[in-house]
Every structure is written in structure tokens, then in C-alpha cells.
Design a protein around this motif. Structure first.
Motif: not given
Length: 207
Positions: A13-24
Motif C-alpha cells: 500500500i505505502a509503496n504504491v502511494a509513493d509511486r503515485l505521488m512521485a509519478s505525478g
């Protein structure tokens, strides 16, 4: 992931959230082959993002409406089906999750099959939401490939929600996404990929 499905991207969960935030990404479309059990992961993802200060809204297009019921404690609220048929306005269908600052548009109380006859309006609706929120998350439930194509656009991340990697529906969906040359999916699981020992190639090969 590569064209043959190499190692899964970070999947917790946290890693997918990280990716979504980083990808814009402006939009994230979640496919949940296992139904409501997997859609529960979407709730956790949306709340994780909201807790991080992301202005996020979840659109429940699962068919069962279970995820919005659990977030709003109400099954009778107007939602996306009402919006599709122009029966309600945005202000009528956007509600606040009882347990976070996330917005949610529930399935609604108009007949889903009739509402989907107006699916051509969906891209316009999602684009309008993107102008008001940092991220629009759509849980499409057991969506087929033709249904998914109405949801994908520039700035979209595709996510495959997986609870049990041995579920045959998961393998079938992964293969269908690969064969259709859709966006490369992120995996969303309750575990880190090292613990799950999951890779997309394994899913595709088993289908």
C-alpha cells in the motif's frame, strides 16, 4: 514489469502511494479481479494518500458498490450512475469518507446497466474531477478490457489489486491486460513483493 512480466513493481500500500505521488499521475485506475475483497485494498490506498495530504477522490465503479458503502456507511446516496445519466450534479454526488479526508463518489442509486449506456460521458466527468483534485482513483472492479479503455487517458496509472496471486481470475486479467497492450500495471497487494514472491510474469504464464 517488462513486456514478458519481470519483477513486479513495489506492491505494498505505502509503496504504491509513493509511486503515485512521485509519478505525478492525475488518475489511477484499479482493476480488482477478485472483486470486493481486492477492492478493499483500494480503500486502504486512498486513505493512505489522504493521510499524506493528497487531495484524492475515489470513484466507485465496482458494480457492487460495496467499497463506497463501507466508506460512507450508506448505500442509498447518489453517485456515478446518477452523474452519468445527468440526473445529479457533481455537488450532489461527491461525499466525504467518514474515516479520512478523501472524497468519494459512490456507485449511486440509478440502474448501473442503464447508466453505462451513457459511458461516453465518463472521460469528460473524470477530466473535470482531475481539475479539482490532485488524484482521481477509479476502482473498476471486475472491468473487462473494453470497459477499461473508457477509463484510461494520458497521466493514468493502471493498478492491479491482488489478494491471492493463485486466484485464476487474477492470472486471466493480467494476461488480458498484457495482450491488449494496455498501460503497464502496478501491483497493489496487502504485502511487500518480497513476502508475496509475486511477479507479473508468473501471473501471465499461469493464465
Amino acid at each position: 514489469l517488462d513486456r514478458c512480466g519481470a519483477q513486479a513493481r513495489e506492491a505494498g500500500i505505502a509503496n504504491v502511494a509513493d509511486r503515485l505521488m512521485a509519478s505525478g499521475a492525475a488518475r489511477a485506475v484499479v482493476v480488482s479481479p477478485e472483486g470486493d475483497e481486492a477492492s478493499a485494498l483500494t480503500i486502504l490506498l486512498v486513505r493512505e494518500l489522504a493521510d499524506r495530504g493528497v487531495r484524492v477522490i475515489l470513484v466507485d465503479m465496482t458494480g457492487s458498490g460495496e467499497i463506497s458503502r463501507s466508506m460512507l456507511d450508506d448505500s442509498a446516496l447518489p453517485g456515478i450512475t446518477n452523474l452519468l445519466v445527468s440526473e445529479k450534479h457533481f455537488s450532489d454526488v461527491i461525499h466525504l469518507d467518514h474515516y479520512s479526508q478523501a472524497g468519494i463518489i459512490p456507485l449511486g442509486n440509478h440502474d448501473p446497466a442503464k447508466a453505462m449506456q451513457a459511458v461516453g460521458r465518463l472521460p469528460m466527468i473524470l477530466t473535470a474531477l482531475q481539475s479539482a483534485y490532485d488524484l482521481v482513483v477509479v476502482d473498476s472492479g471486475l472491468a473487462t478490457i473494453p470497459e477499461l479503455k473508457h477509463l484510461l487517458a494520458d497521466g493514468t496509472e493502471l493498478i492491479l489489486g491482488v489478494v491471492d496471486p493463485d486466484d485464476p481470475d487474477v492470472a486471466i486479467t493480467a494476461k488480458a491486460v498484457y495482450d491488449a497492450r494496455l498501460l503497464e500495471p502496478n501491483l497493489l497487494t496487502p504485502f511487500e513483493p518480497e513476502a508475496l514472491r509475486l511477479d507479473a510474469g508468473r501471473l501471465v504464464r499461469r493464465a
